[in-house]
Design a protein around this motif. Structure first.
Motif, PDB file in Angstrom:
ATOM      1  N   GLY A  31      -7.912 -14.467 -10.124  1.00 38.01           N
ATOM      2  CA  GLY A  31      -7.840 -13.256  -9.322  1.00 38.01           C
ATOM      3  C   GLY A  31      -7.137 -13.497  -8.004  1.00 38.01           C
ATOM      4  O   GLY A  31      -6.984 -14.642  -7.556  1.00 38.01           O
ATOM      5  N   GLN A  32      -6.702 -12.409  -7.381  1.00 40.30           N
ATOM      6  CA  GLN A  32      -6.040 -12.478  -6.082  1.00 40.30           C
ATOM      7  C   GLN A  32      -6.529 -11.344  -5.207  1.00 40.30           C
ATOM      8  O   GLN A  32      -6.962 -10.293  -5.695  1.00 40.30           O
ATOM      9  CB  GLN A  32      -4.522 -12.383  -6.245  1.00 40.30           C
ATOM     10  CG  GLN A  32      -3.897 -13.499  -7.043  1.00 40.30           C
ATOM     11  CD  GLN A  32      -2.391 -13.387  -7.116  1.00 40.30           C
ATOM     12  OE1 GLN A  32      -1.775 -12.616  -6.391  1.00 40.30           O
ATOM     13  NE2 GLN A  32      -1.769 -14.159  -8.006  1.00 40.30           N
ATOM     14  N   ALA A  33      -6.432 -11.560  -3.908  1.00 43.45           N
ATOM     15  CA  ALA A  33      -6.789 -10.526  -2.933  1.00 43.45           C
ATOM     16  C   ALA A  33      -6.024 -10.793  -1.643  1.00 43.45           C
ATOM     17  O   ALA A  33      -5.607 -11.932  -1.382  1.00 43.45           O
ATOM     18  CB  ALA A  33      -8.296 -10.530  -2.659  1.00 43.45           C
ATOM     19  N   PRO A  34      -5.814  -9.753  -0.817  1.00 40.11           N
ATOM     20  CA  PRO A  34      -5.176  -9.986   0.483  1.00 40.11           C
ATOM     21  C   PRO A  34      -5.948 -11.023   1.281  1.00 40.11           C
ATOM     22  O   PRO A  34      -7.178 -11.106   1.197  1.00 40.11           O
ATOM     23  CB  PRO A  34      -5.234  -8.602   1.148  1.00 40.11           C
ATOM     24  CG  PRO A  34      -5.310  -7.636   0.017  1.00 40.11           C
ATOM     25  CD  PRO A  34      -6.127  -8.333  -1.040  1.00 40.11           C
ATOM     26  N   SER A  35      -5.240 -11.815   2.048  1.00 38.39           N
ATOM     27  CA  SER A  35      -5.879 -12.918   2.757  1.00 38.39           C
ATOM     28  C   SER A  35      -6.975 -12.447   3.708  1.00 38.39           C
ATOM     29  O   SER A  35      -7.909 -13.193   3.992  1.00 38.39           O
ATOM     30  CB  SER A  35      -4.831 -13.722   3.524  1.00 38.39           C
ATOM     31  OG  SER A  35      -4.187 -12.899   4.493  1.00 38.39           O
ATOM     32  N   THR A  36      -6.883 -11.203   4.172  1.00 37.96           N
ATOM     33  CA  THR A  36      -7.919 -10.691   5.076  1.00 37.96           C
ATOM     34  C   THR A  36      -9.281 -10.623   4.399  1.00 37.96           C
ATOM     35  O   THR A  36     -10.316 -10.628   5.076  1.00 37.96           O
ATOM     36  CB  THR A  36      -7.526  -9.294   5.589  1.00 37.96           C
ATOM     37  OG1 THR A  36      -7.177  -8.462   4.467  1.00 37.96           O
ATOM     38  CG2 THR A  36      -6.330  -9.367   6.519  1.00 37.96           C
ATOM     39  N   ASP A  92      -3.201 -11.691   8.079  1.00 38.75           N
ATOM     40  CA  ASP A  92      -2.017 -10.991   7.589  1.00 38.75           C
ATOM     41  C   ASP A  92      -2.308 -10.386   6.219  1.00 38.75           C
ATOM     42  O   ASP A  92      -2.390 -11.091   5.215  1.00 38.75           O
ATOM     43  CB  ASP A  92      -0.837 -11.969   7.483  1.00 38.75           C
ATOM     44  CG  ASP A  92       0.467 -11.265   7.128  1.00 38.75           C
ATOM     45  OD1 ASP A  92       0.436 -10.076   6.763  1.00 38.75           O
ATOM     46  OD2 ASP A  92       1.532 -11.923   7.218  1.00 38.75           O
ATOM     47  N   PRO A  93      -2.469  -9.061   6.123  1.00 33.20           N
ATOM     48  CA  PRO A  93      -2.803  -8.423   4.839  1.00 33.20           C
ATOM     49  C   PRO A  93      -1.676  -8.506   3.821  1.00 33.20           C
ATOM     50  O   PRO A  93      -1.881  -8.214   2.643  1.00 33.20           O
ATOM     51  CB  PRO A  93      -3.088  -6.975   5.233  1.00 33.20           C
ATOM     52  CG  PRO A  93      -2.311  -6.761   6.496  1.00 33.20           C
ATOM     53  CD  PRO A  93      -2.345  -8.078   7.216  1.00 33.20           C
ATOM     54  N   ASN A  94      -0.488  -8.891   4.266  1.00 30.32           N
ATOM     55  CA  ASN A  94       0.636  -9.018   3.338  1.00 30.32           C
ATOM     56  C   ASN A  94       0.641 -10.345   2.591  1.00 30.32           C
ATOM     57  O   ASN A  94       1.402 -10.518   1.635  1.00 30.32           O
ATOM     58  CB  ASN A  94       1.961  -8.860   4.096  1.00 30.32           C
ATOM     59  CG  ASN A  94       2.113  -7.479   4.704  1.00 30.32           C
ATOM     60  OD1 ASN A  94       1.859  -6.479   4.048  1.00 30.32           O
ATOM     61  ND2 ASN A  94       2.491  -7.429   5.977  1.00 30.32           N
ATOM     62  N   VAL A  95      -0.200 -11.283   3.023  1.00 29.18           N
ATOM     63  CA  VAL A  95      -0.313 -12.575   2.351  1.00 29.18           C
ATOM     64  C   VAL A  95      -1.452 -12.490   1.345  1.00 29.18           C
ATOM     65  O   VAL A  95      -2.540 -12.007   1.650  1.00 29.18           O
ATOM     66  CB  VAL A  95      -0.583 -13.703   3.364  1.00 29.18           C
ATOM     67  CG1 VAL A  95      -0.818 -15.030   2.645  1.00 29.18           C
ATOM     68  CG2 VAL A  95       0.587 -13.830   4.330  1.00 29.18           C
ATOM     69  N   ILE A  96      -1.181 -12.963   0.129  1.00 24.91           N
ATOM     70  CA  ILE A  96      -2.168 -12.920  -0.940  1.00 24.91           C
ATOM     71  C   ILE A  96      -2.726 -14.311  -1.196  1.00 24.91           C
ATOM     72  O   ILE A  96      -1.967 -15.274  -1.349  1.00 24.91           O
ATOM     73  CB  ILE A  96      -1.544 -12.367  -2.245  1.00 24.91           C
ATOM     74  CG1 ILE A  96      -0.982 -10.968  -2.009  1.00 24.91           C
ATOM     75  CG2 ILE A  96      -2.568 -12.350  -3.373  1.00 24.91           C
ATOM     76  CD1 ILE A  96      -2.025  -9.918  -1.654  1.00 24.91           C
TER      77      ILE A  96
END
Length: 409
Positions: free
Chosen positions: A205-210, A246-250
């Motif tokens: 799974g993945q999610a935004p770094s935040t 950074d919400p753009n980093v996953i």
């Protein structure tokens, strides 16, 4: 270089593409045949932790410019060991059993690992990012939508035979790097190369770094022995402090269940997205709020099931050497995710074979034999270690009964 015919490479995974990059650097012609329709055809799986041996192999294989881009793409996480956490309580696991505090019984957890590989940092990169960097500059030599089902030797070379019955141009040699479902490995070894299903299942799974801010920086192993009475759930992830806001980093996470805990609907492992995400959410519904954002905010489209498989811990078997054909990566030594050994061993294969070809300057008999002799030594030890660690950590079966056969989809 005097290579008059290309090196044919079956499969477009990280080992194959690194080998191709190595050949390009040495001006050796090559063609990569990949069954997927494009590099974004399927989810690219979890984040790979790179050992010092793996990083050294990649650095040797790539040009200085490409290596720098690869290194800049890698994440570097502070800390040198795993932090083991009970996901129900949110507290670290220590040497005392959580079920009966004070009973002095050791907690069930894997042995501590030293994870740092360079500059005191844990170095990692997603499969997708690794594949993207290795692909740069060699795109014109990759043939998408070409599934190699077998090969045939010619008087002066070898041809790949595709699923539709067509054949490739003649190459000086063929390298099978198409993973655990390799038809090339099966044909070359006379079915001696086998991959076994160890019974455990996982979800990527993945999610935004935040979503990972509640963990802080480090490498974290969550061990849930309470949710499923008949088994355990493990989840591993690493959090880099510089990217947490950074919400753009996953960031990615990898969940593993002991045998029977995770089961894809209808036993269909090609399902990705919501079916896998829903099971992950169900299994973690009682976890501490500290970890809920990892699942509440996951990128559902990138969630996927997978099996834990491994080659025999007895080591890489021997087969009659074929000067024109050999295999690399998971096609010859599949490993479990325990210890992050598989990918690091695969890139060692790519660097070794590429170096031997470059040193020869032209196709010569003896190249595949020299490669296989050296590869068997380090790969056999790696498979044995990976198999043993998975048995301790995930409760995988020690019985090698179910063989994974090559497949078309």
């Amino acid at each position: 270089m005097t290579f008059t015919k290309p090196v044919l490479i079956s499969g477009g995974g990280i080992a194959s593409l690194l080998l191709a990059s190595t050949l390009q650097r040495s001006n050796i012609p090559f063609i990569v045949f990949e069954r997927d329709a494009s590099p974004i055809f399927r989810a690219q799986g979890y984040r790979l932790r790179l050992s010092n041996e793996g990083l050294n192999a990649i650095e040797k294989a790539l040009s200085p410019e490409k290596w720098q881009k690869f290194w800049d793409t890698c994440g570097k996480t502070g800390g040198v060991g795993l932090v083991n956490i009970d996901p129900i309580t949110g507290k670290p696991l220590d040497s005392v059993s959580d079920n009966n505090p004070g009973d002095n019984k050791p907690a069930t957890k894997p042995p501590p690992e030293m994870l740092a590989s360079r500059d005191g940092k844990v170095v990692g990169i997603s499969r997708g990012d690794m594949r993207k960097v290795f692909l740069e500059g060699i795109e014109d030599s990759v043939r998408w939508g070409h599934h190699v089902r077998s090969y045939e030797l010619t008087p002066d070379g070898v041809r790949a035979v595709f699923a539709d019955g067509s054949k490739s141009e003649e190459g000086c040699m063929l390298v099978g790097g198409e993973g655990i479902y390799s038809y090339v490995a099966k044909q070359l070894s006379g079915d001696k190369l086998k991959v076994y299903d160890l019974g455990s299942r996982g979800i990527h799974g993945q999610a935004p770094s935040t979503a990972f801010k509640g963990l802080g920086e480090g490498v974290f192993l969550l061990i849930d022995e309470k949710t499923v009475p008949s088994g355990k759930i493990f989840l591993i992830t690493n959090v880099r402090s510089g990217d947490k806001d950074d919400p753009n980093v996953i960031f990615g996470w990898t969940m593993v269940g002991s045998p029977g805990v995770i089961q894809p609907p209808n036993n269909n492992y090609t399902l990705v997205g919501k079916p896998a995400a829903d099971i992950a959410k169900s299994l973690t519904k009682n976890w501490h709020p500290r970890f809920k954002p990892l699942f509440d905010n996951m990128v559902e489209s990138e969630t996927a099931f997978w099996k834990i498989t491994c080659s025999s811990p007895d080591g890489v078997p021997e087969w009659p050497n074929n000067p024109r054909v050999t295999v690399i990566g998971d096609a010859v030594h599949s490993m479990t995710p325990a210890g992050g050994i598989g990918a690091n061993t695969a890139v060692r294969d790519s660097e070794l074979l590429g170096r031997l070809l470059a040193e020869a300057g032209e196709f010569k008999e003896g190249i595949t034999e020299a490669y296989e002799k050296e590869m068997r030594i380090y790969a056999s030890e790696a498979v044995k270690t990976s198999f043993g660690q998975a048995h301790v950590m995930f409760g995988t079966s020690s019985e090698l009964n179910t063989v994974i056969e090559p497949r078309d989809v």
